[in-house]
Design a protein around this motif. Sequence first.
Motif: not given
Length: 188
Positions: A3, A77-78, A109, A186-188
Amino acid sequence: MSKKVLIVTGDAVEALEVFYPYYRCLEEGIEAEIAAPKQKKLNTVIHDFEDWDTYTEKRGYGIESHLAFEDVKVEKYDALIIPGGRAPEHIRMHEPLLKIVTHFFETDKPIAIMCHGSLLLTPIADVVKGRKMTAYHACKPEVESMGAEYINEMDYVDKNLISGHAWPDLPAIMREFMKQVKQAPVTS
């Protein structure tokens, strides 16, 4: 993939409100980056509750920012952390920052806001209209003028918005923030 948390601040950030969350993220294996108006060593301040009717302020340690607001790629970014101190009152004038913060509200988020961090939201008040949050008690008029309900508690959770009164409330704020970050995709 780990993260990644973004901390947005500037000169005169409250020292504990930037150092504690930054190192707490690293401790958990979460990558943390500090963004500021420009990449530089930031000056922190130490606010204390002594025998005054308000807090006192002293110079604190320096901390390096990793990138400028204009270089932030929000999709990497998460979660977001907005420390207090006096930094929020001047960094809110940076248009790229307002777009960054708006993104985190629009995408649900996790967002942790401490103390005077609520002042950063005044130019983008719609993001908290109808929400509930706490902040340092002197920020109550700004919270209410944005259309949010001021909660007179030391820390408060309204879905993805985790808010706190001041640095003594960091353990509760960061406990909830870490819980939400670990549960978020998780977005990254």
